[in-house]
Design a protein around this motif. Sequence first.
Motif, short mmCIF file in Angstrom:
data_model
loop_
_atom_site.label_atom_id
_atom_site.label_comp_id
_atom_site.label_asym_id
_atom_site.label_seq_id
_atom_site.Cartn_x
_atom_site.Cartn_y
_atom_site.Cartn_z
N LEU A 134 11.88 -22.27 -44.63
CA LEU A 134 11.81 -20.92 -44.03
C LEU A 134 11.64 -19.92 -45.14
O LEU A 134 11.31 -18.95 -45.14
CB LEU A 134 12.89 -20.80 -43.24
N LEU A 187 5.17 -18.61 -40.08
CA LEU A 187 6.67 -18.75 -39.66
C LEU A 187 6.79 -19.49 -38.43
O LEU A 187 7.64 -20.58 -38.31
CB LEU A 187 7.26 -17.49 -39.53
N TYR A 220 6.30 -23.25 -39.32
CA TYR A 220 7.71 -23.61 -40.01
C TYR A 220 8.73 -23.79 -39.08
O TYR A 220 9.58 -24.81 -39.21
CB TYR A 220 7.89 -22.37 -41.25
N LEU A 221 8.84 -22.77 -38.12
CA LEU A 221 10.07 -22.92 -37.19
C LEU A 221 9.97 -23.99 -36.43
O LEU A 221 10.80 -24.90 -35.90
CB LEU A 221 10.02 -21.63 -36.66
#
Length: 336
Positions: free
Chosen positions: A247, A285, A288-289
């Motif tokens: 993150l 993101l 990634y999350l």
Amino acid sequence: MKKSVSNFVFLTTLILGSLISISSNNWMGAWMGLEINLLSFIPLMNNLKNSMSTEASLKYFLVQALASAILLFSVVIMSLFNNIFMNLLNNIDLFNFLMNSSLFMKMGVAPFHFWFPEVIEGMNWMISIILMTWQKLAPMILLSYCISFFYLNFIILFSIFIGSMGGLNQISLRKIMAYSSINHMGWMLSSFLISNYYWLIYFLIYCFLSISVIFNFMKYNIHYLSQTFNLMKFSPILKFIIFCNFLSLGGLPPFSGFFPKWIIIQNLNNYFLITMMVCLTLITLFYYLRVTYSAFMINYSISKWSITISDSKNSLIFNFFSLFGLFFCMIFYTIF
């Protein structure tokens, strides 16, 4: 012993080739430094334990040779016809376009990114670190000498878009890191619109974060998302820290990776460009999350006697500054 000595020689030659290219006062010397760097990097890619390394090294050589040929062609043509067709060259700006395109191809920036994820897939983690960090240094510095700002805006948006969309359906961590690198290249190129000083800050922080993430993958021999579940046999906290580094690399506040994006957002005057960059980076993101969801949300039942924490001081230092370095970066930015 012989292999380690030869690798050290090739690595030293690779660094010297980049330094020759950066410090050269003419384009022929810069081209020569890039060629020395290329010829010393190819032997480092060969790995007898990985059958894909030969294919990756061949792809890398062909693409880099093509980019070098385009760069040399544009340099020779500009030197031969600079005085005769000066006005025509200034109007068309064709050879400057060719120079920029060849350097973009060497870096693996979209739309010249077609080779980058495939080559990284055939490498080990140590060579991937070199390709994602050091190998981008010389082309980016040379690009700052001949940059075309109208062409650059298109490259920035396209790189961030490809870097964001390309990693959505990937299960290989090396390809995810490759598309993340393409995304970061777009942000780094946007820093040229402000100042080379901001590019240097972004590049250094990007290198640090990439090394901190890949160092953990290399230490625990992780290559695919399914292998991250095996980290629970070491420590749940370790798995949590590794994905927090993910993150941070994506630029999520309050981690250190948010700092270079923050200074670009604060100083870039093109509001349309910065809005598109932020919106497209949110897709990065998102995946990634999605990758880190298992580490943050899923509860595992493990016997207490099977949990062993195996970590080194270097890894702890990398992880600490990756997760909590935003505070120190803010102090540094305020002072200087």
